[in-house]
Design an enzyme around this catalytic site. Structure first.
Site, short mmCIF file in Angstrom:
data_model
loop_
_atom_site.label_atom_id
_atom_site.label_comp_id
_atom_site.label_asym_id
_atom_site.label_seq_id
_atom_site.Cartn_x
_atom_site.Cartn_y
_atom_site.Cartn_z
N ASP A 18 37.16 43.44 46.37
CA ASP A 18 37.83 43.94 45.03
C ASP A 18 36.82 43.67 43.98
O ASP A 18 35.84 43.30 44.25
CB ASP A 18 39.08 42.73 45.09
CG ASP A 18 39.55 42.85 43.88
OD1 ASP A 18 40.13 43.89 43.30
OD2 ASP A 18 39.62 41.65 42.80
N ASP A 52 41.55 38.84 44.55
CA ASP A 52 42.25 37.97 43.55
C ASP A 52 43.79 38.08 43.13
O ASP A 52 44.50 37.53 43.12
CB ASP A 52 41.62 37.75 42.35
CG ASP A 52 41.79 38.98 41.42
OD1 ASP A 52 41.20 40.07 41.60
OD2 ASP A 52 42.36 39.01 40.36
N ASP A 78 41.31 48.55 41.82
CA ASP A 78 42.54 49.38 40.96
C ASP A 78 41.72 49.39 39.44
O ASP A 78 42.51 49.75 38.70
CB ASP A 78 43.58 48.55 40.89
CG ASP A 78 44.80 49.46 40.31
OD1 ASP A 78 44.68 50.75 40.03
OD2 ASP A 78 45.88 48.83 39.80
N ASP A 86 39.35 46.71 32.53
CA ASP A 86 40.33 47.46 31.44
C ASP A 86 40.26 46.80 30.12
O ASP A 86 40.01 47.15 29.24
CB ASP A 86 41.47 47.82 31.99
CG ASP A 86 41.39 48.96 33.07
OD1 ASP A 86 40.44 49.74 33.15
OD2 ASP A 86 42.46 48.99 34.07
N ASP A 120 37.62 43.75 39.89
CA ASP A 120 37.73 42.75 38.99
C ASP A 120 38.29 41.28 39.21
O ASP A 120 39.02 41.26 39.97
CB ASP A 120 39.13 43.38 38.05
CG ASP A 120 38.51 44.61 37.34
OD1 ASP A 120 37.39 44.87 36.98
OD2 ASP A 120 39.46 45.34 36.71
C1 TPS Z 1 52.42 45.54 36.48
C2 TPS Z 1 51.10 46.27 36.37
N1 TPS Z 1 50.21 45.50 35.49
C3 TPS Z 1 48.96 45.54 35.23
C4 TPS Z 1 48.34 46.54 36.36
C5 TPS Z 1 46.89 46.86 36.17
N2 TPS Z 1 46.27 45.91 36.54
C6 TPS Z 1 46.06 44.73 36.79
S1 TPS Z 1 44.86 43.74 37.42
C7 TPS Z 1 43.79 45.24 37.28
C8 TPS Z 1 42.57 45.06 37.71
C9 TPS Z 1 42.60 45.73 39.02
O1 TPS Z 1 41.23 45.72 39.38
P1 TPS Z 1 40.66 45.21 40.85
O2 TPS Z 1 41.66 46.00 42.01
O3 TPS Z 1 39.27 45.59 40.90
O4 TPS Z 1 40.88 43.80 40.67
C10 TPS Z 1 44.74 46.42 36.82
C11 TPS Z 1 44.06 47.66 36.39
C12 TPS Z 1 49.12 47.17 37.26
N3 TPS Z 1 48.59 47.92 37.89
N4 TPS Z 1 50.41 46.97 37.16
MG MG Z 2 40.84 41.65 41.33
#
Ligand code: TPS
Ligand code: MG
Length: 274
Positions: free
Chosen positions: A9, A180, A95, A20, A11
């Site tokens: 992963d 995480d 994500d 973000d 972030d």
């Molecule tokens: C309900 C809800 N709240 C917030 C978010 C957005 N979001 C949460 S953690 C994150 C980083 C992920 O990156 P990585 O996958 O590298 O940890 C993002 C873009 C969501 N998608 N849905």
């Molecule tokens: Mg993450």
């Protein structure tokens, strides 16, 4: 090659925050971001925010500079370099978005360690504006995952299933997955008995895994900081490598080296077997 695929992963697994939020906060756009969030999906808010920042005169260079200052989890870069040097196939499933991830990985000098980045597309358009698009276009159809945890724009479980389907063809056998967030729970459920899940302790995926232990087939190894992540990851890689080569290894003075690595290191003129 070890036959091991390591899936990271991004972030809060490689860098120590959500990219973000980091970009939005550092460029002084937090209030607008918070206003928009209740009105549309996260992914769409990010695209809109990049549009706003461009209108305010913030350039791609400004965004790159902010990304290059993002705090990295200590010891993760050496761990990634070591896993790559040991012959593992490294992939990202995130994500965040491609522009952020590529900028940071290149800055850290580890971009070439990865064979694949699965994430939301992110690119600079002809006006010099950053566009962020969903990995899965939820306006056309749902990705169809029924786990109730995946966001509409990305099911990481589906990505892992696609990777698993290609592994057999490439002769690779085992996956080590590090993550995480809640979005890392679905791929955890797809892993098999021979695989390993490394959840960050006391983060959402850790809680979900602990509440659903009977659904997780992979071996679980939690980590709390970068030192632990490095140590556990390299230990798992070594254990798998030794297991896979248990009848084919020689003990050198300081470490066990697979016989094929010894063979590769020898002058080609030596008769084989030597
Ligand atoms: C309900 C809800 N709240 C917030 C978010 C957005 N979001 C949460 S953690 C994150 C980083 C992920 O990156 P990585 O996958 O590298 O940890 C993002 C873009 C969501 N998608 N849905
Ligand atoms: Mg993450």
């Amino acid at each position: 090659m070890t036959g091991i695929v390591v899936v990271f992963d991004f972030d809060k697994t490689i860098i120590d925050l959500d990219s973000d939020n980091w970009v939005v906060d550092e460029l002084g756009a937090t209030d607008l971001f918070n206003q928009l969030l209740p009105t549309m999906p996260w992914n769409s808010v990010m695209d809109r925010m990049m549009n706003e920042l461009h209108t305010q005169g913030k350039t791609i260079k400004d965004i790159e500079q902010v990304l290059k200052r993002a705090p990295v989890i200590p010891r993760v870069v050496p761990a990634i370099k070591a896993a790559h040097a040991l012959g593992c196939d490294l992939k990202i499933v995130s994500d965040a978005n491609l522009f952020y991830i590529e900028t940071i990985l290149k800055h850290l000098g580890i971009y070439d360690c990865f064979s694949e980045i699965n994430t939301n597309p992110g690119y600079v358009d002809e006006e010099g504006k950053l566009r962020i698009l969903p990995h899965h276009d939820f306006n056309i159809s749902s990705h169809g995952c029924s786990c109730n945890v995946c966001p509409p724009n990305m099911c990481k479980g589906l990505v892992i299933e696609r990777i698993q389907a290609s592994l057999a063809k490439e002769g690779k056998k085992r996956i080590i997955y590090l993550g995480d967030g809640a979005g890392d729970f679905c791929p955890s459920l797809k892993l098999k008995e021979q695989d390993f899940i490394m959840p960050r302790k006391d983060f959402p995926v850790w809680k979900l895994i602990n509440e659903n232990r009977d659904l997780v087939r992979a071996e679980i190894h939690g980590w709390s900081n970068g030192e632990e992540q490095e140590h556990i990851l390299l230990q798992i890689i070594k254990t798998i490598t030794i297991e896979d080569n248990q009848f084919l290894s020689v003990d050198c003075k300081f470490q066990t080296i697979p016989i094929n690595a010894v063979h590769d290191a020898l002058p080609k003129a030596l008769p084989v077997p030597y």
